[in-house]
Enzyme design. Sequence first.
Site, PDB file in Angstrom:
ATOM      1  N   VAL A 185       0.804  -1.232   0.000  1.00 37.71           N
ATOM      2  CA  VAL A 185       0.000   0.000   0.000  1.00 37.71           C
ATOM      3  C   VAL A 185       0.832   1.276   0.000  1.00 37.71           C
ATOM      4  CG1 VAL A 185      -1.972  -1.123   1.111  1.00 37.71           C
ATOM      5  CG2 VAL A 185      -0.258   0.016   2.531  1.00 37.71           C
ATOM      6  N   LYS A 186       2.138   1.163  -0.128  1.00 43.31           N
ATOM      7  CA  LYS A 186       2.968   2.358  -0.043  1.00 43.31           C
ATOM      8  C   LYS A 186       3.113   3.078  -1.399  1.00 43.31           C
ATOM      9  CE  LYS A 186       4.120   2.155   4.387  1.00 43.31           C
ATOM     10  NZ  LYS A 186       3.511   0.969   5.030  1.00 43.31           N
TER      11      LYS A 186
END
Length: 396
Positions: A185-186
């Site tokens: 999710v970065k």
Amino acid sequence: MPGFELFGEEERKEVQDVLDNGVLMRYGFDPMRNGHHKALELEKDLAKRMETKYAQVVSSGTAALTVALACAEIGAGDEVIMPTFTFVASFEAILSVGAVPVLCDIDDTLTLDPKAVEAAITPKTKAVMPVHMCGSMADLAALKAICDKHQLILLEDACQAIGGTYDGKPLGSYGDLGCFSFDYVKTVTCGEGGGIITNSELFADRAHKYHDHGHDHIGNDRGAETHPFLGYNYRISELNAAVGIAQLRKLDHTLSVQEKNYMIFRNALTEIPEVTFRRVPETGVENYSFLNIFLPNEDIARKAHKALGAHGVDACFYWFDNNWHYYKKWEHLLEQKSLGKLSPEVQSGLQKNNRSFDASDAWMGRTISCLVKLGWSEEETQERAANMVAAIKSVL
Ligand SMILES: *Cc1c(COP(=O)(O)O)cnc(C)c1O
């Protein structure tokens, strides 16, 4: 924020290179590689983009923090000061090297308050770990001055703020060591991965060895290498690193999209006098992955968060009630629910955290963070901004 929104041909090509030769391991197997060294290439690109002399990529952001702490010789019974608002990985990494995570209040930067840091220092303190949550940073000059005065390591957790800057320097490069996460999710993702940056040759050399079982990597004969110190396996695979190469090349584009969408939200919310914004230190530039706002009080913030959801504005977070990111809900840490026995030093050190953090509660009780995505059209972003305004106005 999530870099996966931009997956495309570029990622596919890099991964295909690895699959074509079948070498998923970053070391050895040179005759089969066709010259592909994806982890090494990602390290070169990361060091260049972050303007540091060295970069080491590893298997996760948590691994990056762990390796960074080990490189700085932090171990049994040492204290590391960390904020009350972060991801659980911060204290996991500290505990994994046998050290004690000491929680510390945040201020309106939503990261470590330098005054609270100074008050938390004891003879056992070895490092200060600011966490640049939600795209913006701590007051690094003040923290650096404290670290210099007390001879402490400044370790930046920049896992959520890649691409932001402070005093003209990329976040992560200001302290002795900086860490990134490339989890799914970065802003830059490899699926799973992490990176450590530093200008210290000593730390870089230790990271290189420590993350691969303490092997000295001298010569090209795996199995003949010697071990100057104990290590572990925090290696990244070539497949993950390959994705990271393509993603890191897109970072500047990602940042510009985030900034554009962030500014649409921000300009819209500026018309509501009751809404104020998280303080960004004077010489800092956010990476614009979240817009972070303060409501007048906890009650209104809770209602505003509900109203945002009801108005279709998803991906807004009220961290105060969140089990992953705020100390109040870290029961497993506060009650020392360890599977194996913790050392007596860690057990007694952790007791320090069983107290109130009123300043943190006062800020976090009022904070809502809204994720800034990459895939929205301008029209969609404008519509979301209008819905945000309507939602918040409805509870004032
Ligand atoms: C994601 C994250 C980490 C841990 O990274 P992983 O790659 O998921 O292990 C550490 N700190 C912060 C602030 C993070 O957001």
